[in-house]
Design a protein around this motif. Structure first.
Motif, mmCIF file in Angstrom:
data_model
loop_
_atom_site.group_PDB
_atom_site.id
_atom_site.type_symbol
_atom_site.label_atom_id
_atom_site.label_comp_id
_atom_site.label_asym_id
_atom_site.label_seq_id
_atom_site.Cartn_x
_atom_site.Cartn_y
_atom_site.Cartn_z
ATOM 1 N N UNK A 23 0.834 -1.196 0.000
ATOM 2 C CA UNK A 23 0.000 0.000 0.000
ATOM 3 C C UNK A 23 0.876 1.255 0.000
ATOM 4 N N UNK A 24 0.415 2.248 -0.793
ATOM 5 C CA UNK A 24 1.169 3.496 -0.896
ATOM 6 C C UNK A 24 0.208 4.650 -0.618
ATOM 7 N N UNK A 25 0.532 5.467 0.401
ATOM 8 C CA UNK A 25 -0.322 6.594 0.802
ATOM 9 C C UNK A 25 0.531 7.858 0.769
ATOM 10 N N UNK A 26 0.128 8.833 -0.096
ATOM 11 C CA UNK A 26 0.903 10.066 -0.266
ATOM 12 C C UNK A 26 -0.048 11.249 -0.057
ATOM 13 N N UNK A 27 0.098 11.986 1.048
ATOM 14 C CA UNK A 27 -0.792 13.138 1.272
ATOM 15 C C UNK A 27 -0.643 14.210 0.197
ATOM 16 N N UNK A 28 0.604 14.476 -0.245
ATOM 17 C CA UNK A 28 0.825 15.491 -1.281
ATOM 18 C C UNK A 28 1.969 15.000 -2.174
ATOM 19 N N UNK A 29 1.626 14.587 -3.404
ATOM 20 C CA UNK A 29 2.625 14.001 -4.293
ATOM 21 C C UNK A 29 3.680 15.030 -4.686
ATOM 22 N N UNK A 30 3.359 16.317 -4.576
ATOM 23 C CA UNK A 30 4.317 17.346 -4.960
ATOM 24 C C UNK A 30 5.502 17.377 -4.011
ATOM 25 N N UNK A 31 5.295 16.812 -2.831
ATOM 26 C CA UNK A 31 6.374 16.799 -1.839
ATOM 27 C C UNK A 31 7.139 15.479 -1.853
ATOM 28 N N UNK A 32 6.723 14.535 -2.697
ATOM 29 C CA UNK A 32 7.379 13.211 -2.754
ATOM 30 C C UNK A 32 8.398 13.216 -3.894
ATOM 31 N N UNK A 33 9.691 12.927 -3.613
ATOM 32 C CA UNK A 33 10.715 12.991 -4.673
ATOM 33 C C UNK A 33 10.460 12.006 -5.831
ATOM 34 N N UNK A 34 9.724 10.920 -5.571
ATOM 35 C CA UNK A 34 9.435 9.966 -6.662
ATOM 36 C C UNK A 34 8.372 10.495 -7.615
ATOM 37 N N UNK A 35 7.515 11.416 -7.138
ATOM 38 C CA UNK A 35 6.333 11.776 -7.909
ATOM 39 C C UNK A 35 6.212 13.259 -8.229
ATOM 40 N N UNK A 36 7.091 14.056 -7.694
ATOM 41 C CA UNK A 36 6.884 15.501 -7.809
ATOM 42 C C UNK A 36 6.935 15.995 -9.253
ATOM 43 N N UNK A 37 7.596 15.255 -10.145
ATOM 44 C CA UNK A 37 7.650 15.673 -11.545
ATOM 45 C C UNK A 37 6.649 14.972 -12.432
#
Length: 602
Positions: free
Chosen positions: A97-111
């Motif tokens: 399971x993957x839970x990300x409150x704000x993807x803009x702050x996650x280095x894997x997903x921010x772009x």
């Protein structure tokens, strides 16, 4: 740091490209809306209160939106997204399971482009697994603003993902069952094709006919069209045949085969490819490259019209000489998928069986040539005699060897009379021919120089056969032709043989029936007899074996009557042509035929 991300990228790619995982993804059908998964996505939006709910199936280079609600266009309609837009691929790689409150702050997903194109800000995704526990995708909830996902929402997503996993396992199990059934059906069809091919090739010794049959069978079950080429010997002119699944293209295929035989360069390219690899070679490079391999413009046009897509070349391999004799070019039209590994194995077996057919035909021709030479050596070269014109024919049985036990003979006696004979040793094979040779020589040796009547000579022959223990059971007619005051006197003896025929100068035909007497080689109870007929000059005596008049559907008498009618209707023909006409009486030649015409010219 860059090196670290490169390693992570390699690891991610190895997980996404795992062939076992991808097989499960592709068994699920891929692109297109799915009613069941759309309902699960709707439940996500209602129960989790998220604007976007998606069931994602992650392939090696894209993800499919099997179920969705709330996605903007064009993704909502296309149901497909590149992996550059995928958050769910990280669920697949992580396997949890993957839970990300704000993807803009996650280095894997921010772009990730989905942030701007979909408006995805917050993400929660639960893995969907196949029967082996491999993660094939994710059930995810997406919000357009930052969000702290509650434990109850995460638990709900996990339960709904388990429902999706159950559905995935059921679908994969059904797909596996269908694949197994298709594989079984395909194996059965391939077995039937090889069985039909084996039976068809075994039914003929004519190699050109065999290759034509091969083409018809292959195009009925394996390819849209094919070209078969082989050569009997290195450097020999190639034999080429072509066949198409569509019977309306038969004329085009005949022309294509003719052009291919003339265009030696194009054929050599095909055969060399088969010889170089020694196994079938598949090509899925499309019509442009296939056309590029053909130098002849008309040949290329015919091939294009026949349909050019994928192709496969299978070598025709001799099982005896262990070399490539030719090749089978198999071609599918552009609307069909490329040839498979299973079809490659079938093509290899086709090449082997074609090679066996070529070798069988070669050996048959060699054996037949030897048999024909043997038969010619055993049959008499008819002598040139004053006042007597001789014509003869010998035909082996159509379903037997080129030699048999039927024979004819004619020779002059020192007193000026002429001995003529026709006989039939049981069987039509080499053993029968050998026995026939012995019997013919015994007839000659027993009769030459003696003035006895034919009945006496045949009786003496019986004693000789018994005394020398020659294992012969044969029918025969032996006749002596002498000049007489009225023309000719013909004395003859019949040992269980069909009756002689006499064509008179006025066109009438006599059938010389006499009481039956035992076959040669059987114990005699009474002396053999001689019958005498006086005939005028210009008459023709016809002696023959039963293969000319026997028919399983008719009595022997009917066959003799039919032969007499043909003799009567063809009386005006010269001797050689008359022989040919008489041979036409035997429409189904299941036995050998010997025919001797004795024309008494005066």
């Amino acid at each position: 740091m860059v090196l670290q991300w490169d390693v992570i990228g390699d690891t991610e790619q190895s997980v996404l490209a795992d062939p076992v995982r991808l097989r499960s993804v592709r068994r699920l059908g891929g692109r297109g809306p799915d009613e069941a998964f759309d309902r699960v996505a709707m439940l996500v939006r209602k129960l989790v209160d998220a604007p976007i709910g998606v069931v994602c199936l992650v392939d090696a280079d894209k993800q499919y939106l099997a179920g969705q609600v709330g996605m903007p266009e064009p993704f909502a309609s296309d149901r497909i997204m590149p992996l550059t837009h995928s958050f769910s691929r990280h669920v697949v790689v992580a396997g949890e399971m993957l839970v990300i409150p704000d993807v803009r702050a996650d280095p894997r997903m921010c772009g990730n482009p989905a942030i701007t194109q979909v408006g995805a800000i917050s993400y929660a995704g639960a893995p969907i697994t196949d029967p082996d526990g491999l993660v094939v995708g994710a059930l995810c909830a997406v919000d357009r603003e930052p969000r702290d996902w509650t434990p109850s929402e995460v638990a709900l997503l996990t339960e709904l993902a388990a429902v999706c996993s159950s559905e995935v396992c059921l679908r994969i199990a059904r797909a596996v069952a269908e694949e197994t059934q298709r594989a079984a059906e395909s194996a059965h069809q391939q077995l039937e094709l090889l069985t039909d091919l084996t039976e068809s090739l075994a039914a003929t010794m004519d190699v050109d006919e065999a290759m034509g049959r091969l083409g018809r069978i292959v195009t009925a079950g394996l390819a849209d069209w094919c070209v078969v080429t082989y050569a009997d010997a290195p450097g020999a002119a190639p034999h080429v045949s072509a066949a198409h699944r569509d019977p309306a293209r038969a004329a085009d295929m005949a022309r294509l085969a003719d052009l291919a035989a003339r265009s030696r360069t194009d054929l050599q390219t095909v055969v060399l490819a088969a010889r170089r690899h020694g196994r079938p070679v598949r090509h899925a490079d499309g019509p442009q490259k296939l056309r590029g391999r053909v130098s002849d413009a008309e040949l290329a046009a015919l091939a294009t019209a026949a349909g050019l897509g994928s192709s496969m070349v299978a070598p025709i391999i001799s099982p005896v000489r262990r070399r490539v004799l030719g090749a089978v070019l198999l071609v599918n039209g552009p609307g069909r998928p490329p040839f498979t590994e299973a079809e490659e194995r079938i093509a290899a077996e086709i090449g082997r069986r074609a090679g066996l057919a070529v070798e069988n035909s070669r050996l048959y021709r060699e054996q037949r040539h030897v048999a024909e030479v043997l038969q010619r050596s055993l049959l008499t070269e008819l002598p040139a005699l004053p006042g007597v014109e001789l014509h003869a024919r010998y035909l082996p049985a159509q379903d037997g060897a080129a030699v048999g036990g039927d024979w004819y003979d004619a020779f002059a006696q020192p007193d000026g009379s002429v001995m003529v004979a026709v006989g039939d040793v049981s069987g039509h094979d080499i053993e029968a021919a050998a026995t026939m040779g012995q019997l013919r020589n015994l007839v000659r040796g027993n009769a030459y120089g003696r003035n006895d009547e034919p009945g006496v000579l045949l009786a003496q022959l019986d004693q000789t056969l018994h005394g020398l223990r020659v294992p012969a059971a044969a029918t025969a007619v032996l006749a002596r032709v002498r000049q007489s005051w009225s023309g000719y006197a013909i004395g003859f003896a019949n040992a269980g043989h069909p009756p002689p025929l006499l064509l008179l100068p006025d066109g009438r035909v006599q059938v010389w029936w006499v009481p039956p007497e035992p076959l040669l080689g059987l114990p005699l109870q009474e002396p053999r007899t001689t019958s005498v007929r006086y005939v005028p000059p210009g008459s023709t005596l016809v002696l023959y074996t039963d293969g000319l008049v026997e028919d399983r559907d008719q009595m022997l008498d009917d066959g003799v009557t039919r032969l007499a009618e043909v003799l009567r209707s063809c009386a005006v023909y010269p001797g050689d042509e008359l022989c040919d006409r008489l041979l036409e009486v035997a429409s189904r030649r299941s036995d050998d035929i010997a025919l001797l015409l004795v024309r008494l010219t005066g």
